[in-house]
Motif scaffolding. Sequence first.
Motif, PDB file in Angstrom:
ATOM      1  N   LEU A 291      62.448  20.952  66.534  1.00 57.44           N
ATOM      2  CA  LEU A 291      61.896  20.004  65.568  1.00 57.44           C
ATOM      3  C   LEU A 291      61.935  18.589  66.134  1.00 57.44           C
ATOM      4  CD1 LEU A 291      63.511  21.236  62.216  1.00 57.44           C
ATOM      5  CD2 LEU A 291      61.358  21.977  63.271  1.00 57.44           C
ATOM      6  N   THR A 292      60.884  17.880  65.906  1.00 56.47           N
ATOM      7  CA  THR A 292      60.821  16.470  66.285  1.00 56.47           C
ATOM      8  C   THR A 292      61.553  15.640  65.229  1.00 56.47           C
ATOM      9  OG1 THR A 292      58.774  16.040  65.072  1.00 56.47           O
ATOM     10  CG2 THR A 292      58.578  16.903  67.337  1.00 56.47           C
ATOM     11  N   PRO A 293      61.916  14.393  65.563  1.00 57.96           N
ATOM     12  CA  PRO A 293      62.560  13.539  64.546  1.00 57.96           C
ATOM     13  C   PRO A 293      61.723  13.409  63.277  1.00 57.96           C
ATOM     14  CG  PRO A 293      62.831  12.574  66.715  1.00 57.96           C
ATOM     15  CD  PRO A 293      61.911  13.740  66.892  1.00 57.96           C
TER      16      PRO A 293
ATOM     17  N   CYS B 145      56.194  21.697  68.012  1.00 57.61           N
ATOM     18  CA  CYS B 145      55.101  20.773  67.686  1.00 57.61           C
ATOM     19  C   CYS B 145      54.730  19.960  68.929  1.00 57.61           C
ATOM     20  CB  CYS B 145      55.532  19.842  66.558  1.00 57.61           C
ATOM     21  SG  CYS B 145      54.219  18.761  65.948  1.00 57.61           S
ATOM     22  N   PRO B 146      53.450  19.865  69.271  1.00 60.56           N
ATOM     23  CA  PRO B 146      53.041  19.104  70.463  1.00 60.56           C
ATOM     24  C   PRO B 146      53.468  17.636  70.367  1.00 60.56           C
ATOM     25  CG  PRO B 146      51.235  20.434  69.611  1.00 60.56           C
ATOM     26  CD  PRO B 146      52.306  20.478  68.585  1.00 60.56           C
ATOM     27  N   GLU B 147      53.840  17.085  71.504  1.00 58.84           N
ATOM     28  CA  GLU B 147      54.196  15.664  71.526  1.00 58.84           C
ATOM     29  C   GLU B 147      52.973  14.813  71.205  1.00 58.84           C
ATOM     30  OE1 GLU B 147      56.097  14.413  75.056  1.00 58.84           O
ATOM     31  OE2 GLU B 147      57.612  16.015  75.036  1.00 58.84           O
ATOM     32  N   GLY B 148      53.190  13.770  70.423  1.00 57.40           N
ATOM     33  CA  GLY B 148      52.102  12.870  70.080  1.00 57.40           C
ATOM     34  C   GLY B 148      51.100  13.449  69.116  1.00 57.40           C
ATOM     35  N   ALA B 149      51.442  14.553  68.445  1.00 56.99           N
ATOM     36  CA  ALA B 149      50.515  15.170  67.492  1.00 56.99           C
ATOM     37  C   ALA B 149      50.298  14.234  66.313  1.00 56.99           C
ATOM     38  CB  ALA B 149      51.073  16.512  67.018  1.00 56.99           C
ATOM     39  N   PRO B 150      49.111  14.220  65.739  1.00 54.47           N
ATOM     40  CA  PRO B 150      48.864  13.385  64.551  1.00 54.47           C
ATOM     41  C   PRO B 150      49.714  13.859  63.369  1.00 54.47           C
ATOM     42  CG  PRO B 150      47.012  14.859  64.970  1.00 54.47           C
ATOM     43  CD  PRO B 150      47.923  14.979  66.149  1.00 54.47           C
TER      44      PRO B 150
END
Length: 611
Positions: free
Chosen positions: A50-52, A162-167
Amino acid sequence: MDFYATNPGPIDDSVLYDQEKHVSSAVWEGQERGALRCHEHTSKLDQWTLTPKQIELVKKAGFSYLRLIPAISLDNPLISALVERWRRETNTFHFTVGEMSITLEDVGYLLGLPIDGDPVIGVTYTTCDAVCSKYLGRTPDSGSTSGGMVKLSWLKETFSKCPEGAPLDEVERHTRAYLLYLVGSTVFSTTTGNKVPVMYLPLFENFDQAGRYAWGAAALSFLYRALGNASLRSQSTISGCLTLLQCWSYFRLNIGRPKLNHDPRHDRFPFVFRWKGKHTGPTTNRDVAFYRKALDSLKPSEVEWCPYVNISDAMLPEDIRNNLILGRSNTMLICFDKAERHLPDRCLRQFGIRQPIPLDVQQWERKSRGVDGGVDLSAKMETELSEWSDRHLRVVDVDEDVEETEYLHWYLKITRKLVGRPIPISSEFQRMNAALRDIANVADMLSTHGMDDQQMHAVTRIRYLAHECLRDQIGSMMIADVTDSEQNEVDKKIRGKERIRRKGMGMGMGVKRRRKDDSGQFLTEFCLPSPINMVENNDVEICLPPGDADDDSQLCYMPTKVDQTHSLSNGIHDSAFCQEPADANADMPQDGLVSSADIPQQNENVYSVLV
């Protein structure tokens, strides 16, 4: 205990009215189902990254603590033994010390899920494509869906990173997929494999709104339903949040509780972490029977009624701390169609309150979603939703003048005190047969001289019933000829599944012996301890042991056809038996039985009693 050895309860079935459907009835009858298959799918939760931003959204949705709970090894036998004590009529465990239950207080302390808020309810679905497309931006392949359910494996393979920089909208879709996976593998796990209903997805459309749902109440409702289903004698699986169930037991019962290597990292909120440390102590050979016996003899000293009393309020999140009072609310818990009664008034000692005799449980209809898609269950659940809306008004009041001895006297009458038999079935079988033989012998030897008609009728009736019962024991056996190969299969069955039955038959009813006939086939002969009535047209060879200790003679029943006109109330006529003196052994076969070859037969088809 002597009374409960023959009548485990309930004496008064006004509360536990579904006893015959309950697994404890099957266990009492000797029908063991073994340990339940326990369905939780938490082992791969740590494979999600999970991203922040995703963590922030998960926290908004109310799952900041649930996501941190690691996978815990389930003790299937312990869970199975607890299920044997669960009653769906009261949504409580019926232990020897009284009723106990998992309450909203336990959910708050152990899982950290919100226990107050809007009910978890919405629209049901029978297909996945449209829902997944709208809220996840992906449509699962046909092999990853089943009706209104989607495979957890598809969610993980598609959305675990989740891809980095995803909207933002893509981040939200990945987060919804994670939340669906999280609830589907923990609090709403099902018995249908690794699938989760997509009906939860719309509840995650708005993360702030998701955080206003009473997810803890829904998790408890789901677990109540799962416990109730698993407590039926026909079931072999259980789902729901079994981590909650097991850790609840660890906190409150000193049975199966692992010893912990104390580590400050594990003494933190939520408190299931306490049981994640490295466990020490023996755990082998603890099967369902082991835990059942422990629960059948549970003592008050082995119960921790208030395990959270020493926990500092400062360790609790504010929203949990402020709503713990709902643990004492007699209300309805809702998770879509699973509406279950929360009845803490039946287990007030868990809150440090003396227990009075509780009010009668108002029965409720356990509804199902049905097969129609796009149905909003709110219209079907008006009464249940109304009870939940009044939850703060339904908190049980404290009565200081309660005398608990009155409750305990009442409880012993309405509960099922024992699940396992104090005396094994084989021993009870032997004791029953011995008693029947004694009754039959006394009735047969009783002189009717001088009795009036009523007394003679009573004696005749007693004699008839005793012989009928003894005859039924033989009638339940298989009567057959067996070849050598067939005998091997029979021997395996005797050594295995029917070991108890063989033991009971051998010690309680008579002696089994084998011999070969002229064709080389093995026949099994069974010696019976007393005369019995024979079924019409059955030719059976029976030897009986001496009638008393001073008589070494043996009675042998000759295989003749029972006279149709002979009254069964008189049993087998004395002329059907021949008295053989003990010194006539030279005339008897070596195995001590009168063989069919030694007795003139009216029917050449001679059978042996086979067990």
